[in-house]
Design a protein around this motif. Structure first.
Motif, PDB file in Angstrom:
ATOM      1  N   ILE A   1       0.837  -1.204   0.000  1.00 34.04           N
ATOM      2  CA  ILE A   1       0.000   0.000   0.000  1.00 34.04           C
ATOM      3  C   ILE A   1       0.871   1.252   0.000  1.00 34.04           C
ATOM      4  O   ILE A   1       0.590   2.224  -0.710  1.00 34.04           O
ATOM      5  N   GLY A   2       1.955   1.231   0.784  1.00 34.84           N
ATOM      6  CA  GLY A   2       2.862   2.381   0.794  1.00 34.84           C
ATOM      7  C   GLY A   2       3.508   2.618  -0.555  1.00 34.84           C
ATOM      8  O   GLY A   2       3.676   3.765  -0.988  1.00 34.84           O
ATOM      9  N   THR A   3       3.854   1.544  -1.251  1.00 38.05           N
ATOM     10  CA  THR A   3       4.421   1.684  -2.596  1.00 38.05           C
ATOM     11  C   THR A   3       3.377   2.219  -3.561  1.00 38.05           C
ATOM     12  O   THR A   3       3.665   3.101  -4.376  1.00 38.05           O
ATOM     13  N   LEU A   4       2.156   1.692  -3.466  1.00 42.77           N
ATOM     14  CA  LEU A   4       1.080   2.118  -4.356  1.00 42.77           C
ATOM     15  C   LEU A   4       0.746   3.600  -4.176  1.00 42.77           C
ATOM     16  O   LEU A   4       0.545   4.329  -5.149  1.00 42.77           O
ATOM     17  N   LEU A   5       0.712   4.052  -2.934  1.00 38.66           N
ATOM     18  CA  LEU A   5       0.353   5.442  -2.645  1.00 38.66           C
ATOM     19  C   LEU A   5       1.546   6.389  -2.661  1.00 38.66           C
ATOM     20  O   LEU A   5       1.375   7.598  -2.495  1.00 38.66           O
ATOM     21  N   GLY A   6       2.737   5.849  -2.813  1.00 40.41           N
ATOM     22  CA  GLY A   6       3.922   6.703  -2.815  1.00 40.41           C
ATOM     23  C   GLY A   6       4.309   7.190  -1.432  1.00 40.41           C
ATOM     24  O   GLY A   6       4.988   8.205  -1.301  1.00 40.41           O
ATOM     25  N   ASN A   7       3.892   6.480  -0.382  1.00 46.55           N
ATOM     26  CA  ASN A   7       4.207   6.862   0.991  1.00 46.55           C
ATOM     27  C   ASN A   7       5.444   6.087   1.440  1.00 46.55           C
ATOM     28  O   ASN A   7       5.387   4.892   1.720  1.00 46.55           O
ATOM     29  N   GLY A   8       6.575   6.763   1.494  1.00 44.81           N
ATOM     30  CA  GLY A   8       7.846   6.116   1.815  1.00 44.81           C
ATOM     31  C   GLY A   8       7.907   5.554   3.223  1.00 44.81           C
ATOM     32  O   GLY A   8       8.495   4.495   3.452  1.00 44.81           O
ATOM     33  N   THR A   9       7.301   6.242   4.188  1.00 40.61           N
ATOM     34  CA  THR A   9       7.332   5.770   5.574  1.00 40.61           C
ATOM     35  C   THR A   9       6.595   4.452   5.725  1.00 40.61           C
ATOM     36  O   THR A   9       7.101   3.511   6.343  1.00 40.61           O
ATOM     37  N   THR A  10       5.409   4.370   5.161  1.00 39.63           N
ATOM     38  CA  THR A  10       4.625   3.135   5.240  1.00 39.63           C
ATOM     39  C   THR A  10       5.355   1.999   4.536  1.00 39.63           C
ATOM     40  O   THR A  10       5.419   0.878   5.044  1.00 39.63           O
ATOM     41  N   ARG A  11       5.921   2.294   3.366  1.00 38.34           N
ATOM     42  CA  ARG A  11       6.669   1.276   2.643  1.00 38.34           C
ATOM     43  C   ARG A  11       7.866   0.794   3.453  1.00 38.34           C
ATOM     44  O   ARG A  11       8.135  -0.399   3.540  1.00 38.34           O
ATOM     45  N   ASN A  12       8.588   1.703   4.086  1.00 40.16           N
ATOM     46  CA  ASN A  12       9.769   1.333   4.872  1.00 40.16           C
ATOM     47  C   ASN A  12       9.405   0.501   6.102  1.00 40.16           C
ATOM     48  O   ASN A  12      10.137  -0.410   6.470  1.00 40.16           O
ATOM     49  N   VAL A  13       8.281   0.831   6.741  1.00 37.17           N
ATOM     50  CA  VAL A  13       7.821   0.021   7.877  1.00 37.17           C
ATOM     51  C   VAL A  13       7.524  -1.402   7.408  1.00 37.17           C
ATOM     52  O   VAL A  13       7.875  -2.380   8.068  1.00 37.17           O
ATOM     53  N   GLY A  14       6.891  -1.530   6.251  1.00 35.90           N
ATOM     54  CA  GLY A  14       6.625  -2.848   5.682  1.00 35.90           C
ATOM     55  C   GLY A  14       7.901  -3.592   5.340  1.00 35.90           C
ATOM     56  O   GLY A  14       8.003  -4.808   5.552  1.00 35.90           O
ATOM     57  N   ILE A  15       8.898  -2.885   4.830  1.00 34.88           N
ATOM     58  CA  ILE A  15      10.178  -3.519   4.491  1.00 34.88           C
ATOM     59  C   ILE A  15      10.869  -4.018   5.749  1.00 34.88           C
ATOM     60  O   ILE A  15      11.419  -5.128   5.776  1.00 34.88           O
ATOM     61  N   VAL A  16      10.831  -3.239   6.823  1.00 29.42           N
ATOM     62  CA  VAL A  16      11.437  -3.672   8.086  1.00 29.42           C
ATOM     63  C   VAL A  16      10.737  -4.921   8.610  1.00 29.42           C
ATOM     64  O   VAL A  16      11.384  -5.874   9.065  1.00 29.42           O
ATOM     65  N   ALA A  17       9.407  -4.953   8.516  1.00 32.34           N
ATOM     66  CA  ALA A  17       8.670  -6.151   8.935  1.00 32.34           C
ATOM     67  C   ALA A  17       9.059  -7.350   8.079  1.00 32.34           C
ATOM     68  O   ALA A  17       9.208  -8.468   8.592  1.00 32.34           O
ATOM     69  N   SER A  18       9.263  -7.135   6.786  1.00 33.33           N
ATOM     70  CA  SER A  18       9.676  -8.226   5.898  1.00 33.33           C
ATOM     71  C   SER A  18      11.084  -8.709   6.219  1.00 33.33           C
ATOM     72  O   SER A  18      11.397  -9.882   6.036  1.00 33.33           O
ATOM     73  N   LEU A  19      11.931  -7.813   6.676  1.00 31.44           N
ATOM     74  CA  LEU A  19      13.289  -8.222   7.062  1.00 31.44           C
ATOM     75  C   LEU A  19      13.283  -9.003   8.369  1.00 31.44           C
ATOM     76  O   LEU A  19      14.083  -9.918   8.553  1.00 31.44           O
ATOM     77  N   LEU A  20      12.386  -8.630   9.288  1.00 28.56           N
ATOM     78  CA  LEU A  20      12.286  -9.358  10.554  1.00 28.56           C
ATOM     79  C   LEU A  20      11.719 -10.758  10.362  1.00 28.56           C
ATOM     80  O   LEU A  20      12.229 -11.728  10.922  1.00 28.56           O
ATOM     81  N   VAL A  21      10.637 -10.860   9.607  1.00 31.65           N
ATOM     82  CA  VAL A  21       9.988 -12.153   9.321  1.00 31.65           C
ATOM     83  C   VAL A  21       9.719 -12.189   7.817  1.00 31.65           C
ATOM     84  O   VAL A  21       8.730 -11.621   7.349  1.00 31.65           O
ATOM     85  N   PRO A  22      10.561 -12.860   7.050  1.00 36.58           N
ATOM     86  CA  PRO A  22      10.449 -12.773   5.591  1.00 36.58           C
ATOM     87  C   PRO A  22       9.405 -13.706   4.963  1.00 36.58           C
ATOM     88  O   PRO A  22       9.484 -14.008   3.782  1.00 36.58           O
ATOM     89  N   SER A  23       8.415 -14.123   5.713  1.00 40.91           N
ATOM     90  CA  SER A  23       7.450 -15.081   5.167  1.00 40.91           C
ATOM     91  C   SER A  23       6.615 -14.472   4.045  1.00 40.91           C
ATOM     92  O   SER A  23       6.396 -15.115   3.020  1.00 40.91           O
ATOM     93  N   GLU A  24       6.125 -13.261   4.195  1.00 36.10           N
ATOM     94  CA  GLU A  24       5.323 -12.649   3.138  1.00 36.10           C
ATOM     95  C   GLU A  24       6.180 -12.318   1.920  1.00 36.10           C
ATOM     96  O   GLU A  24       5.696 -12.342   0.802  1.00 36.10           O
ATOM     97  N   ALA A  25       7.462 -12.033   2.140  1.00 29.79           N
ATOM     98  CA  ALA A  25       8.354 -11.804   1.007  1.00 29.79           C
ATOM     99  C   ALA A  25       8.532 -13.094   0.204  1.00 29.79           C
ATOM    100  O   ALA A  25       8.686 -13.051  -1.009  1.00 29.79           O
ATOM    101  N   LEU A  26       8.497 -14.231   0.871  1.00 30.74           N
ATOM    102  CA  LEU A  26       8.587 -15.508   0.159  1.00 30.74           C
ATOM    103  C   LEU A  26       7.330 -15.761  -0.653  1.00 30.74           C
ATOM    104  O   LEU A  26       7.391 -16.343  -1.724  1.00 30.74           O
ATOM    105  N   TRP A  27       6.175 -15.347  -0.146  1.00 28.87           N
ATOM    106  CA  TRP A  27       4.923 -15.533  -0.906  1.00 28.87           C
ATOM    107  C   TRP A  27       4.983 -14.697  -2.158  1.00 28.87           C
ATOM    108  O   TRP A  27       4.648 -15.065  -3.232  1.00 28.87           O
TER     109      TRP A  27
END
Length: 178
Positions: free
Chosen positions: A152-178
């Motif tokens: 959603i952050g990427t779609l809306l161009g919101n860098g903060t939201t996107r970065n929070v999502g990236i940090v979550a993906s780095l902590l638990v990469p399960s959704e990144a695998l999907w």
């Protein structure tokens, strides 16, 4: 009312989306199984005294845990093959459409399940059964919400939201695998 046939590209798109929805449900069930199946293994065996009996043999404790991990991942692989194979077979039977690169996707789904088996076994060595389950499902929830926030952050161009999502993906990469 007379209907016109859909172009082949549009039909393939619809069949692909429906197949992906079925595979996403299979992925969710696989993750639930990868948390629920081994959740009581280590903590339950420590509480009941079974682990002390097994660990007294001339085996290192990591051998015991690694053997359990291999067994759980094998059960998970069989479960995933049956469930995803059913979705793909029904799609092929009904529509004649086959999801492209399905084997690669199933391999990533198995890696996602193996990740949660690993987390559950590692946490189960330190926490109780209930706490291990809550921890596993909490991490899955973190990854799930983080994946959506990143999209959603990427779609809306919101860098903060996107970065929070990236940090979550780095902590638990399960959704990144999907």
């Amino acid at each position: 009312i007379r209907s016109t046939p859909m172009p082949d590209g549009q039909q393939d798109f619809i069949f692909n989306m429906l197949s992906m929805a079925g595979l996403y449900a299979v992925n969710f069930l696989t993750i639930m199984a990868s948390i629920l199946i081994p959740v009581d293994t280590v903590a339950g065996e420590i509480d009941s005294g079974v682990m002390q009996t097994i660990a007294s043999k001339p085996l290192a404790r990591w051998h015991i845990l690694f053997g359990k991990w291999i067994g759980f991942v094998a059960v998970l692989a069989f479960y995933l093959a049956v469930m995803a194979g059913g979705v793909l077979s029904v799609t092929k039977l009904i529509s004649g459409f086959m999801v492209p690169h399905a084997a690669l996707g199933l391999g990533l789904m198995l890696m996602e399940g193996a990740l949660f088996v690993t987390i559950t076994l590692a946490v189960g060595a330190r926490l109780s059964t209930l706490a291990t389950g809550v921890f596993g499902f909490g991490l899955f929830g973190l990854a799930f919400i983080g994946g959506w926030m990143e999209q959603i952050g990427t779609l809306l161009g919101n860098g903060t939201t996107r970065n929070v999502g990236i940090v979550a993906s780095l902590l638990v990469p399960s959704e990144a695998l999907w």
